[in-house]
Motif scaffolding. Structure first.
Motif, PDB file in Angstrom:
ATOM      1  N   UNK A  23      41.492  11.171 -12.183  1.00 31.05           N
ATOM      2  CA  UNK A  23      40.579  12.258 -11.848  1.00 31.05           C
ATOM      3  C   UNK A  23      39.464  11.792 -10.918  1.00 31.05           C
ATOM      4  N   UNK A  24      39.201  10.514 -10.894  1.00 37.82           N
ATOM      5  CA  UNK A  24      38.103  10.037 -10.073  1.00 37.82           C
ATOM      6  C   UNK A  24      38.517  10.018  -8.609  1.00 37.82           C
ATOM      7  N   UNK A  25      37.508  10.015  -7.729  1.00 38.21           N
ATOM      8  CA  UNK A  25      37.767   9.886  -6.311  1.00 38.21           C
ATOM      9  C   UNK A  25      38.358  11.119  -5.672  1.00 38.21           C
ATOM     10  N   UNK A  26      38.031  12.318  -6.161  1.00 38.60           N
ATOM     11  CA  UNK A  26      38.590  13.544  -5.619  1.00 38.60           C
ATOM     12  C   UNK A  26      37.952  13.827  -4.260  1.00 38.60           C
ATOM     13  N   UNK A  27      38.777  14.238  -3.314  1.00 39.12           N
ATOM     14  CA  UNK A  27      38.306  14.440  -1.950  1.00 39.12           C
ATOM     15  C   UNK A  27      37.421  15.669  -1.843  1.00 39.12           C
ATOM     16  N   UNK A  28      36.312  15.517  -1.157  1.00 39.89           N
ATOM     17  CA  UNK A  28      35.427  16.656  -0.940  1.00 39.89           C
ATOM     18  C   UNK A  28      36.031  17.648   0.021  1.00 39.89           C
ATOM     19  N   UNK A 277      44.651  22.452  -0.941  1.00 43.39           N
ATOM     20  CA  UNK A 277      45.622  21.370  -0.931  1.00 43.39           C
ATOM     21  C   UNK A 277      46.831  21.718  -0.088  1.00 43.39           C
ATOM     22  N   UNK A 278      47.296  22.965  -0.189  1.00 42.73           N
ATOM     23  CA  UNK A 278      48.441  23.414   0.601  1.00 42.73           C
ATOM     24  C   UNK A 278      48.135  23.354   2.085  1.00 42.73           C
ATOM     25  N   UNK A 279      46.948  23.798   2.458  1.00 44.01           N
ATOM     26  CA  UNK A 279      46.564  23.797   3.875  1.00 44.01           C
ATOM     27  C   UNK A 279      46.525  22.378   4.438  1.00 44.01           C
ATOM     28  N   UNK A 351      48.355  13.679  -0.795  1.00 45.88           N
ATOM     29  CA  UNK A 351      49.137  14.386  -1.819  1.00 45.88           C
ATOM     30  C   UNK A 351      48.529  14.160  -3.196  1.00 45.88           C
ATOM     31  N   UNK A 352      48.223  12.915  -3.501  1.00 43.82           N
ATOM     32  CA  UNK A 352      47.686  12.590  -4.820  1.00 43.82           C
ATOM     33  C   UNK A 352      46.315  13.209  -5.054  1.00 43.82           C
ATOM     34  N   UNK A 353      45.476  13.233  -4.029  1.00 42.23           N
ATOM     35  CA  UNK A 353      44.149  13.848  -4.195  1.00 42.23           C
ATOM     36  C   UNK A 353      44.283  15.337  -4.469  1.00 42.23           C
ATOM     37  N   UNK A 354      45.146  16.008  -3.713  1.00 36.95           N
ATOM     38  CA  UNK A 354      45.313  17.455  -3.900  1.00 36.95           C
ATOM     39  C   UNK A 354      45.899  17.761  -5.274  1.00 36.95           C
ATOM     40  N   UNK A 355      46.907  17.008  -5.703  1.00 32.40           N
ATOM     41  CA  UNK A 355      47.522  17.233  -7.013  1.00 32.40           C
ATOM     42  C   UNK A 355      46.526  16.953  -8.139  1.00 32.40           C
ATOM     43  N   UNK A 356      45.783  15.862  -8.018  1.00 29.70           N
ATOM     44  CA  UNK A 356      44.840  15.492  -9.074  1.00 29.70           C
ATOM     45  C   UNK A 356      43.722  16.519  -9.208  1.00 29.70           C
TER      46      UNK A 356
END
Length: 370
Positions: A23-28, A277-279, A351-356
Motif C-alpha cells: 500500500x505504501x508508495x502510491x503514485x500521486x 489507472x486505466x487512463x 501497473x502495480x501502483x494503479x492496482x495497489x
C-alpha cells in the motif's frame, strides 16, 4: 481483435514468495481528482522518471533479468505471481466480497486488463531476448570487419562469414509483433473502451452526489423555515413541542439522502481510481506500441536491405556495403532495445501502483462497512 476476457488462473508453485500488499508508495498522479486528464498526461512522465529510483523498479528489473538471462527456469505464471502487486489471488479475495453488479464487473475488468498488460510486457521481454540472440553474432562480426575505410577489403573467410550471418539474419523470423497486431491493438482497445465506460459512470455519480447534496440542503432550509414559522405564529407554550415534532419528521428524512451521498462518494472514489489507472495504462500501451513498431520496422528494413544487397551472392563489395549500413543502423537499434527494456520495467511499476491504489480504496470501503 483481442477479446477483453479474464486470463486463466496462474499455476501455483511451492517456491513462490508469499504476497504482501504494497500500500505504501502510491503514485500521486493516479490519486488526483477526476476530470484533469491533461494533468495526468504530464504526470505519466514524472511517474516514470521517479520510478527509476524506487525499490519496486529495481525488484522488477531483477525478475525480468531472470526471464531474459535464464529463460525456462521459471514459467510466466510463476514470474507474474512474483512481479504483479497485488497478485491475482489477493484481488479475487477482495472482489469476491464486493456486491455483484455492473460496477464490480468493471473493477474486475480493470484488474484483468492490467494483468493482461503485464503478460504482454513479459512477452515483449522475451522478444527483446530473441532480438539480442538474432543480432549478437552479426554484431560481433561487424565490430571486427574493416568497414571504416572505403579502400579496405575483406579476406575470403571474412567474406564467407559475413555472407552466412547476413543470410541467417534475413531468414530468421522477426521477434516483435507487426504493427496492428491483434494482441497490442486489442489490448489498447480494451483499455480505451473501459476508460470510456468509467468516465460515463463518474459523470453520473457526480450528478447523483450533487442531487443528494441539494436535497440535504433543501431539508435543512425546510427545517429552518418551520422553526421560524412556529416562532412567528407566537405559540410560545407549544413552541418546543412543534419544533421537536418538526425535527422528528424532517431529520430522519434528511438522514436518508445523507447516507446515500456517503455511499455514492465511496463508489466515486473507486470509479475515479479505476479510471485514472486505466487512463495511465492506456497511454502507456500507446508508448509501448510505438517502440515495438519501430523495432519491428527496423528489423524488416535491415532484412530487405540484405535481400536486395546480396542478390549477386558472395560479392565482396556488396557484402561490405550491406555490412556498413547494418553497422550504422545497429547503433540506433541497440538504443531502441534498451529504451523498450527500461520502459517495460516502468510499465510494471505503473501497473502495480494503479492496482495497489484501487484495491486499497476497495478494501477501505469493506473495512468501513464491517
Amino acid at each position: 481483435m483481442l477479446h477483453c476476457l479474464r486470463p486463466s488462473q496462474p499455476t501455483s508453485a511451492d517456491n513462490l514468495r508469499s504476497h504482501r500488499l504494497p500500500f505504501q508508495g502510491i503514485s500521486s498522479g493516479i490519486t488526483s481528482s477526476s476530470g484533469s486528464q491533461a494533468s495526468t498526461v504530464l504526470n505519466v512522465t514524472n511517474e516514470y522518471t521517479s520510478a527509476l529510483q524506487t525499490s519496486s523498479y529495481s525488484e522488477i528489473r531483477v525478475f525480468l533479468d531472470i526471464e531474459t538471462e535464464r529463460p525456462g527456469e521459471i514459467t510466466q505464471d510463476q514470474l507474474l505471481a512474483q512481479v504483479l502487486r497485488p497478485n491475482r489471488d489477493f484481488v479475487e479475495d477482495i472482489l469476491q466480497r464486493a456486491k455483484p453488479g455492473f460496477i464490480t464487473d468493471l473493477l474486475w475488468s480493470f484488474f484483468d486488463h492490467s494483468e493482461n498488460k503485464a503478460r504482454l510486457c513479459l512477452d515483449l521481454t522475451q522478444a527483446i531476448r530473441r532480438a539480442h540472440t538474432l543480432i549478437a553474432p552479426l554484431q560481433d562480426l561487424l565490430h571486427v570487419l574493416p568497414l571504416d575505410s572505403e579502400t579496405s577489403s575483406l579476406s575470403a573467410p571474412q567474406c564467407n562469414s559475413a555472407f552466412d550471418l547476413l543470410l541467417k539474419y534475413e531468414q530468421l523470423e522477426n521477434p516483435f509483433p507487426s504493427p496492428g497486431s491483434r494482441n497490442v491493438c486489442g489490448m489498447r482497445n480494451c483499455f480505451s473502451d473501459l476508460n470510456t465506460q468509467l468516465e460515463s459512470l463518474i459523470k453520473k455519480s457526480n450528478s447523483r452526489i450533487h442531487f443528494f447534496h441539494t436535497v440535504i440542503i433543501g431539508f435543512a432550509i425546510g427545517l429552518i423555515s418551520i422553526t421560524i414559522g412556529v416562532i412567528v405564529v407566537g405559540v410560545i407554550i407549544a413552541k418546543h413541542a412543534f419544533i421537536a415534532l418538526a425535527a422528528a419528521m424532517v431529520l430522519p428524512a434528511a438522514f436518508i439522502p445523507s447516507k446515500m451521498e456517503k455511499r455514492e462518494q465511496y463508489l466515486l472514489r473507486q470509479l475515479d481510481a479505476a479510471q485514472r489507472g486505466t487512463f495511465v495504462l492506456h497511454e502507456d500501451i500507446i508508448t509501448i506500441e510505438r517502440l515495438v513498431n519501430h523495432l519491428y520496422s527496423d528489423i524488416e528494413v535491415n532484412k530487405r536491405f540484405i535481400r536486395n544487397g546480396l542478390w549477386r551472392g558472395k560479392d565482396m563489395h556488396s557484402i561490405m556495403e550491406v555490412s556498413r549500413q547494418l553497422k550504422r543502423n545497429n547503433v540506433y537499434f541497440q538504443k531502441q532495445l534498451t529504451d523498450l527494456e527500461e520502459h517495460l520495467c516502468l510499465s510494471f511499476a505503473a501497473i502495480n501502483r494503479a492496482r495497489s491504489h484501487l484495491i486499497q480504496i476497495i478494501k477501505l470501503r469493506q473495512d468501513d462497512r464491517s
